[in-house]
Design an enzyme around this catalytic site. Structure first.
Site, mmCIF file in Angstrom:
data_model
loop_
_atom_site.group_PDB
_atom_site.id
_atom_site.type_symbol
_atom_site.label_atom_id
_atom_site.label_comp_id
_atom_site.label_asym_id
_atom_site.label_seq_id
_atom_site.Cartn_x
_atom_site.Cartn_y
_atom_site.Cartn_z
ATOM 1 C CG HIS A 526 13.272 41.534 -12.926
ATOM 2 N ND1 HIS A 526 13.354 41.277 -11.392
ATOM 3 C CD2 HIS A 526 13.953 40.392 -13.202
ATOM 4 C CE1 HIS A 526 14.177 40.144 -11.212
ATOM 5 N NE2 HIS A 526 14.434 39.677 -12.388
ATOM 6 C CG ASP A 576 11.226 42.598 -9.192
ATOM 7 O OD1 ASP A 576 10.642 42.348 -10.030
ATOM 8 O OD2 ASP A 576 12.384 42.159 -9.134
ATOM 9 C CB SER A 699 15.176 36.563 -11.456
ATOM 10 O OG SER A 699 16.085 37.553 -11.283
#
Length: 764
Positions: A526, A576, A699
């Site tokens: 992402h 992801d 992330s």
């Protein structure tokens, strides 16, 4: 993470005995006599002092570049007075003072000249050597006087090659007697009064053209080996022993094999750890020694080496805690546990210093019953590592036991096969009270190797083990770090990568990633969009500002953030994960190293599991059905910080996953498995402990399990329920439903294996 569900953007046989000076630092202004001697009038001009052994001795301390004159230490005598301040030529001095350190001049230099000539040399002074015609220079042509009073470089020697053995040289500060270098000729070395000879006083020309023993040097009492010097010399000699074992097992001593040797069941290495628990060491130094040994055991095991251990502590009498004959003696975890359970007080009632008895305990473990040698006895290599001040006060001279061990192992008896490679005795002297003559007598003497070391204190000794272990040949091993207190953020998290994506008119997005091979960084899918161009993606590793060039970004084929919009789920983070392929190969160093991936041969070795271990067995080891301690790495105020969390993989797993309904956009999801698929790991919440949460910039970073001194990535940080880092600052008070979700790497292994098939990771 954000309230709008925006995604988040860390061998061989050793005998180790320790006898130290029991140092207590005592500032001059606060000093109180703890013994029977007064502290009045003992000050040193230009320096300070500290008390040792509960006030029964003291050490003078001078600034860097200076040494205490005329002595470094004094002892409290039974008469209640301190030992006299006497120079090397027995002259009495009224007051101690700090004097500038000088390096000694060459007393003799054969077959050549040196310049400039001076009675002594100051720190940073240089001298140069050159040879007469017909002679060739070996060693260092130019040498510099160092702050510890030693010359840089190697002994300069002018030789014409006429002897059977080469000229052994005259180390600066020594005098040599003997100038014939025929077979069986000998030379002897001497030091000036007040200096102590380290190494071999007598060396003999042997068959093959080598000299017996090791090069000597003359040491003053204030001289210490630096941690770097000790680590380099010890590791160099240690590697020679390991390579020898490797060659006997049928392997070539290749560079990558030096630290990856797994010994066969018959065992060709034993490690004997012998700790002194006498009064002279002190509780603090005993604990420090244990810490060094634990680190040594862990690191040796982390290289895949599985020697058998013996563990002995001693004072007046020795106590054997682990015998090399025990079934678990090659189990590093078990040996470490036994070591950690030892207390300094175990020898409190009998607190003399009987080094001879301790070495006899080692001899008993080396020997065999009924004087009948077992099969293969002559293939076992023995290394003794003895940490001592050399001040044994009972039991007799321990050198006699070293002689008995040499006799037992048939070392030095056959001129054609002396078997010297099968015994190494390393001696570490710790602290200012070291008896340099005694420790030198115990140490092995081998050509081009150093076996005796003197370090200033326990802190320096710990430095030695850090520097000794993390040598360049281990850089390719996954999940290893340099945990030294002097290490930078990237020494401690060498896999961590920072990722930045710039989008015209839309700003930029920051993520993290992990180096998994020389060409790939693993991160979250992402972090990118299909419209991102390679030139807009910046990756940096090792703390360097220079960005790496990107060849391409590889997404998991099942990742589709918009995959469930029609079902009312605005963002869907299943699968992801992404791999960033670099254009140029990474050059591993201490600040750039790969993390371990599940179901690889590297992780099998890291976890010390059998070579036949399956992927499922690794999963059971790393992700058992319970709360699992893990960590991630976050950047706070430009510093990388490890955050400890617990993966809820047991009875708390369901409640952890159900809290996903509190995330913006998921409040109307009836079946939470629609957003939390089996590919997610869950952390956060307040049970069993209050977990820290990830922030936007975290992330793509790794979720890590730290086990057996190695770091294995089990997940990729994906998304969170609550944005706990609003306004660029992490909130201290967060709700109990603040959870984070990470892609479980065990669930995406087929894709990882396919994309990384050329990276030599050895997927199972």
């Amino acid at each position: 993470m954000g309230s709008n569900l925006s995604p988040q953007l860390c061998l061989m046989p050793f005998i180790l005995g320790l006898l130290s000076g029991g140092v207590t630092t005592t500032p001059l202004s606060l000093a109180r006599s703890q013994g029977s001697c007064s502290l009045e009038g003992i000050e040193i001009k230009g320096g300070s002092f500290r008390l040792l052994q509960d006030g029964q001795a003291l050490e003078y301390v001078c600034p860097s570049g200076f040494y205490p004159y005329p002595v470094q230490t004094r002892t409290c005598r039974s008469t209640g007075s301190w030992s006299t301040l006497q120079t090397q030529d027995q002259k009495t001095v009224k007051k101690a003072e700090c004097r500038a350190i000088h390096c000694p001049r060459p007393h003799d230099f054969e077959n050549g000249e040196y310049w400039p000539r001076s009675p002594y040399y100051n720190v940073s002074d240089e001298i140069s050597f050159h040879c007469y015609d017909g002679y060739t220079l070996r060693g260092s042509a130019n040498r510099t006087c160092q702050v510890n009073g030693r010359w840089s470089g190697q002994t300069a020697i002018c030789d014409n090659g006429a002897g059977y053995c080469s000229n052994p040289g005259i180390p600066i500060g020594t005098r040599k007697v003997g100038s014939q270098y025929r077979l069986e000729d000998s030379v002897t070395y001497h030091c000036s009064r007040g200096l102590t000879l380290r190494g071999s006083q007598r060396r003999t020309c042997q068959e093959g053209g080598s000299w017996s023993g090791t090069e000597p040097s003359c040491q003053d009492s204030f001289m210490y080996d630096t941690p770097q010097e000790v680590a380099e010399a010890f590791l160099s000699s240690l590697t020679e022993t390991i390579e020898g074992v490797d060659a006997e097992d049928g392997h070539g001593p290749g560079e990558q094999q030096k630290r990856k040797i797994v010994l066969d069941p018959s065992g060709s290495m034993n490690i004997y750890l012998v700790l002194d628990g006498s009064d002279s060491i002190g509780a603090g130094n005993f604990t420090g020694a244990k810490k060094c040994l634990v680190n040594l055991i862990e690191k040796v095991a982390s290289y895949g080496v599985k020697p058998r251990y013996g563990l002995v502590t001693y004072a007046t009498y020795p106590k054997i805690w682990v015998k090399v004959s025990e079934p678990d003696s090659s189990n590093a975890d078990w040996v470490t546990k036994q070591l950690n359970e030892i207390n300094y007080e175990d020898h409190k009632l009998k607190s003399g210093t009987n080094t001879k008895k301790a070495l006899q305990a080692v001899y008993s473990m080396m020997s065999w019953p009924d004087d009948i040698p077992p099969e293969g006895w002559n293939r076992t290599r023995h290394v003794i590592i003895l940490m001592t001040d050399g001040l044994h006060n009972m039991g007799g001279d321990p050198i006699t036991v070293i002689d008995e061990i040499r006799d037992l192992l048939y070392i030095g008896k056959d001129r054609k096969n002396p078997r010297e490679d099968y015994l190494d005795v390393y001696v570490f002297g710790v602290g200012p009270l070291v008896n340099q003559v005694n420790i030198n007598a115990l140490a092995s003497k081998k050509d081009n190797e150093q076996h005796v070391f003197k370090v200033k204190d326990m802190e320096n000794l710990e430095d030695v083990f850090f520097q000794m272990i993390d040598e360049s040949q281990s850089l390719s091993l996954c999940g290893m770090v340099w945990e030294h207190r002097k290490g930078t953020d990237y020494h401690k998290q060498p896999w961590q990568a920072k990722i930045s994506v710039t989008r015209p008119s839309k700003g930029h997005e920051s993520c993290m990633g992990a180096v998994v091979s020389e060409y790939f960084v693993l991160t979250a899918a992402h972090c990118f969009t299909v419209d991102d161009k390679e030139h807009s993606i910046k990756v940096s590793v090792g703390g360097k500002k220079q960005d790496l060039e990107i060849e391409e970004v590889l997404f998991h084929p099942n990742y589709n953030i918009n995959g469930k919009k029609e079902a009312g789920i605005p963002e869907f983070y299943d699968y992801d994960v992404a791999l960033i392929k670099l254009k140029n190969k990474l050059n591993y160093r201490q600040t750039i190293r790969p993390i371990c991936l599940p179901c690889t041969e590297g992780t099998t070795r890291a976890l010390r599991l059998p070579p036949t271990t399956t992927c499922q067995q690794q999963k059971e080891e790393l992700l058992p059905a319970q709360d699992i301690k893990a960590l991630f790495v976050s950047e706070e105020e430009k510093k990388l910080t490890r955050k400890e969390v617990y993966i809820k993989n047991g009875d708390k797993k369901g409640s952890c996953e159900r809290d996903a309904q509190y995330a913006p956009g998921y409040d109307k999801v009836k079946d939470i498995s629609e957003v939390v698929t089996p590919r997610f790991l869950c952390t956060g919440g307040v049970s069993p402990y209050a977990d820290p949460n990830t922030c936007r910039g975290d992330s793509g970073g790794p979720l890590i399990v730290h086990k057996r001194s190695r770091f294995i990535q089990v997940g990729v940080i994906s998304w969170g329920v609550v944005d706990v880092c609003k306004n660029q600052k992490r909130q201290k008070q967060v709700p109990a439903h603040a959870r984070d979700f990470h892609i479980n790497l065990f669930q995406v292994l087929p894709w990882l294996k396919q994309k990384l098939q050329d990276e030599d990771l050895g997927f199972l």
